[in-house]
Design an enzyme around this catalytic site. Structure first.
Site, PDB file in Angstrom:
ATOM      1  N   HIS A   1     -24.240  31.007  23.695  1.00 39.05           N
ATOM      2  CA  HIS A   1     -23.750  31.746  22.392  1.00 39.05           C
ATOM      3  C   HIS A   1     -24.965  32.306  21.784  1.00 39.05           C
ATOM      4  O   HIS A   1     -25.039  33.106  20.891  1.00 39.05           O
ATOM      5  CB  HIS A   1     -22.840  31.178  21.725  1.00 39.05           C
ATOM      6  CG  HIS A   1     -21.533  30.963  22.348  1.00 39.05           C
ATOM      7  ND1 HIS A   1     -20.764  31.848  23.218  1.00 39.05           N
ATOM      8  CD2 HIS A   1     -20.704  29.678  22.714  1.00 39.05           C
ATOM      9  CE1 HIS A   1     -19.988  31.535  23.738  1.00 39.05           C
ATOM     10  NE2 HIS A   1     -19.698  30.105  23.445  1.00 39.05           N
TER      11      HIS A   1
ATOM     12  N   GLU B   1      -3.387  22.136  27.123  1.00 35.27           N
ATOM     13  CA  GLU B   1      -2.595  23.368  27.727  1.00 35.27           C
ATOM     14  C   GLU B   1      -3.786  23.453  29.082  1.00 35.27           C
ATOM     15  O   GLU B   1      -4.829  23.272  29.070  1.00 35.27           O
ATOM     16  CB  GLU B   1      -2.727  24.472  26.733  1.00 35.27           C
ATOM     17  CG  GLU B   1      -1.921  24.381  25.583  1.00 35.27           C
ATOM     18  CD  GLU B   1      -1.919  25.340  24.574  1.00 35.27           C
ATOM     19  OE1 GLU B   1      -0.688  25.591  23.893  1.00 35.27           O
ATOM     20  OE2 GLU B   1      -2.964  25.820  24.352  1.00 35.27           O
TER      21      GLU B   1
ATOM     22  N   CYS C   1      -9.881  32.364  26.458  1.00 38.09           N
ATOM     23  CA  CYS C   1     -11.075  31.261  25.843  1.00 38.09           C
ATOM     24  C   CYS C   1     -10.955  31.034  24.362  1.00 38.09           C
ATOM     25  O   CYS C   1     -10.821  31.842  23.726  1.00 38.09           O
ATOM     26  CB  CYS C   1     -12.321  31.832  26.027  1.00 38.09           C
ATOM     27  SG  CYS C   1     -12.964  32.030  27.834  1.00 38.09           S
TER      28      CYS C   1
ATOM     29  N   CYS D   1     -17.270  23.600  17.334  1.00 38.76           N
ATOM     30  CA  CYS D   1     -17.588  25.100  17.416  1.00 38.76           C
ATOM     31  C   CYS D   1     -16.721  25.878  16.497  1.00 38.76           C
ATOM     32  O   CYS D   1     -15.579  25.660  16.382  1.00 38.76           O
ATOM     33  CB  CYS D   1     -17.634  25.422  18.923  1.00 38.76           C
ATOM     34  SG  CYS D   1     -18.231  24.730  20.010  1.00 38.76           S
TER      35      CYS D   1
ATOM     36  N   CYS E   1     -10.751  18.035  20.914  1.00 34.00           N
ATOM     37  CA  CYS E   1     -12.187  18.381  21.228  1.00 34.00           C
ATOM     38  C   CYS E   1     -12.943  17.506  20.087  1.00 34.00           C
ATOM     39  O   CYS E   1     -12.578  17.783  18.864  1.00 34.00           O
ATOM     40  CB  CYS E   1     -12.470  19.287  21.391  1.00 34.00           C
ATOM     41  SG  CYS E   1     -14.134  19.854  22.131  1.00 34.00           S
TER      42      CYS E   1
ATOM     43  N   CYS F   1      -7.525  27.205  34.844  1.00 33.38           N
ATOM     44  CA  CYS F   1      -8.269  26.882  33.925  1.00 33.38           C
ATOM     45  C   CYS F   1      -7.815  25.371  33.209  1.00 33.38           C
ATOM     46  O   CYS F   1      -6.734  25.547  32.791  1.00 33.38           O
ATOM     47  CB  CYS F   1      -8.346  27.907  32.565  1.00 33.38           C
ATOM     48  SG  CYS F   1      -9.450  27.268  31.005  1.00 33.38           S
TER      49      CYS F   1
ATOM     50  N   CYS G   1     -13.911  28.243  17.762  1.00 36.63           N
ATOM     51  CA  CYS G   1     -12.979  27.763  18.735  1.00 36.63           C
ATOM     52  C   CYS G   1     -11.660  27.177  18.132  1.00 36.63           C
ATOM     53  O   CYS G   1     -12.007  26.281  17.184  1.00 36.63           O
ATOM     54  CB  CYS G   1     -13.551  27.009  19.820  1.00 36.63           C
ATOM     55  SG  CYS G   1     -12.597  26.181  21.073  1.00 36.63           S
TER      56      CYS G   1
HETATM   57  N1  SAH Z   1     -16.283  22.399  25.732  1.00 37.78           N
HETATM   58  C1  SAH Z   1     -16.547  23.229  26.933  1.00 37.78           C
HETATM   59  C2  SAH Z   1     -15.448  23.628  27.609  1.00 37.78           C
HETATM   60  C3  SAH Z   1     -14.512  24.619  26.797  1.00 37.78           C
HETATM   61  S1  SAH Z   1     -14.912  26.345  27.580  1.00 37.78           S
HETATM   62  C4  SAH Z   1     -17.507  24.368  26.852  1.00 37.78           C
HETATM   63  O1  SAH Z   1     -17.818  24.630  25.529  1.00 37.78           O
HETATM   64  O2  SAH Z   1     -17.992  24.814  27.590  1.00 37.78           O
HETATM   65  C5  SAH Z   1     -14.307  27.366  26.540  1.00 37.78           C
HETATM   66  C6  SAH Z   1     -15.232  28.477  26.547  1.00 37.78           C
HETATM   67  O3  SAH Z   1     -14.749  29.473  25.695  1.00 37.78           O
HETATM   68  C7  SAH Z   1     -16.583  28.205  26.060  1.00 37.78           C
HETATM   69  O4  SAH Z   1     -17.654  28.941  26.724  1.00 37.78           O
HETATM   70  C8  SAH Z   1     -16.158  28.551  24.670  1.00 37.78           C
HETATM   71  O5  SAH Z   1     -17.496  28.674  23.647  1.00 37.78           O
HETATM   72  C9  SAH Z   1     -15.512  29.837  24.740  1.00 37.78           C
HETATM   73  N2  SAH Z   1     -14.711  30.092  23.348  1.00 37.78           N
HETATM   74  C10 SAH Z   1     -14.456  29.233  22.369  1.00 37.78           C
HETATM   75  N3  SAH Z   1     -13.809  30.155  21.606  1.00 37.78           N
HETATM   76  C11 SAH Z   1     -13.774  31.299  21.945  1.00 37.78           C
HETATM   77  C12 SAH Z   1     -13.341  32.456  21.388  1.00 37.78           C
HETATM   78  N4  SAH Z   1     -12.559  32.251  20.140  1.00 37.78           N
HETATM   79  N5  SAH Z   1     -13.578  33.571  21.944  1.00 37.78           N
HETATM   80  C13 SAH Z   1     -14.101  33.643  22.977  1.00 37.78           C
HETATM   81  N6  SAH Z   1     -14.655  32.608  23.605  1.00 37.78           N
HETATM   82  C14 SAH Z   1     -14.489  31.277  23.104  1.00 37.78           C
END
Ligand code: SAH
Length: 346
Positions: free
Chosen positions: A222, A94, A339, A118, A114, A107, A121
């Site tokens: 985080h 996406e 995100c 995390c 992945c 984006c 996510c």
């Molecule tokens: N793997 C890379 C690129 C993904 S960016 C990275 O981690 O930076 C996606 C962003 O959204 C990251 O900052 C991640 O920590 C954040 N993210 C993931 N799940 C989320 C959620 N449920 N709510 C808000 N931010 C989230």
């Protein structure tokens, strides 16, 4: 069995020129086709109008253009558009167009699924299937540029590698895609308008510094406390904060480029004064910016966005310590485009 045709966009310009010479044609023909493939983002050989029919048929017989298909578009009531991107092997990623008054940001995804884990996510719940090729990354950008022109009457202005996947675990292809995006032979965008976001792969951050890349770096931090970070981002047990910080110091020493940290504040996890003090301490070594991003729930109720007073405490403490901080509202939440929500739900 049909012989596998080669993906023509895997060839460099030089290789394409050589191919034409080997066919008894002029090297210059390679330049023309290259321009169609990248600058004009052609989907087929048929549309290459300054190339003879004979040559187009020859190309057809030898190569494929594995262009992505943007299958379905969802539009949020805040203007955000989510693309489901179908790849030549039917896998799906996406990408998201995020409009503001003055900008359009793309984006984009770098991997199918992945491999990181995390806990907060949605993408982490998909297995990593494969890396995206440079052209599959490039195509996402071109698609969003076209949508921006169509719906907002302006070209794309910024790109963030914050879609599916960990860009630094597909570093070579991400770099090749960015080369095309920034090259006058591609989209000619400034690298300053591109941000690569990583959960923090120290070795690759050093490599980026050594490669003297010109785009910006964002780190999904985080938490600046190891135990807490490991509990929400388990790979932190391997890539610890000390390693990450050393790599970032190296990055800053080489590039003098400010580091952005992405940070979600969750209730009961990282919402105390100790947490923010650790963050201040962690980013003191270089000019830093902290983006406090709103949590986008991913159905299980395990994580809750922290209270406004906790966010205020973060903002006040960071500002008092000279760290730039912004509070980011989510965009595209209603269509699962925000995100951490990208999970091929449809
Ligand atoms: N793997 C890379 C690129 C993904 S960016 C990275 O981690 O930076 C996606 C962003 O959204 C990251 O900052 C991640 O920590 C954040 N993210 C993931 N799940 C989320 C959620 N449920 N709510 C808000 N931010 C989230």
């Amino acid at each position: 069995m049909k012989a596998q045709k080669k993906d023509i966009r895997a060839l460099t310009k030089e290789q394409l020129r050589n191919f034409f010479v080997s066919q008894g044609d002029k090297a210059f023909r390679g330049n023309q086709v290259y321009e169609w493939l990248w600058q004009k983002a052609a989907h087929s050989f048929e549309g290459m109008t300054n190339i003879s029919k004979e040559t187009r048929d020859m190309l057809e017989a030898n190569f494929v253009i594995n262009h992505i298909k943007v299958d379905q578009m969802q539009r949020s009531n805040d203007g955000t558009i989510k693309n489901a991107v179908i790849l030549h092997d039917d896998l799906v990623v996406e990408s998201v167009l995020i409009p503001t008054k003055t900008r359009t940001t793309a984006c984009v995804s770098s991997q199918v699924g992945c491999s990181l884990d995390c806990r907060f996510c949605a993408t982490a719940r998909l297995k990593r299937m494969r890396n995206l090729n440079p052209d599959e990354i490039y195509d996402q950008v071109v698609a969003i540029d076209n949508e921006s022109r169509l719906y907002f009457d302006r070209p794309l202005s910024n790109i963030v590698f914050m879609g599916m996947g960990e860009p630094l675990m597909n570093y070579n292809n991400v770099l090749k895609a960015i080369d095309k995006i920034t090259s006058p032979e591609g989209l000619g965008m400034s690298p300053k308008r591109i941000t690569v976001s990583t959960s923090g792969v120290p070795k690759m951050i050093r490599k980026m510094a050594d490669d003297e890349v010109k785009f910006k770096l964002a780190v999904s931090l985080h938490s600046a406390i190891d135990d807490i970070r490991t509990s929400i981002m388990p790979f932190n047990a391997t890539f610890t904060l000390a390693d990450l910080r050393e790599a970032l110091e190296y990055w800053y020493a080489k590039t003098k480029s400010r580091i952005t940290y992405e940070y979600v504040v969750w209730q009961g996890i990282n919402d105390s004064q100790t947490d923010v003090d650790a963050l201040v301490d962690f980013c003191r070594f270089a000019p830093s910016k902290v983006n406090l991003i709103e949590y986008n729930p991913i159905d299980d109720g395990e994580f809750q966005q922290a209270s406004n007073s906790a966010i205020d405490m973060y903002v006040n403490t960071l500002e008092r310590n000279g760290i730039v901080v912004t509070v980011r509202r989510s965009r595209g939440k209603d269509i699962d485009a925000a995100c951490g929500q990208l999970a091929n739900k449809q």
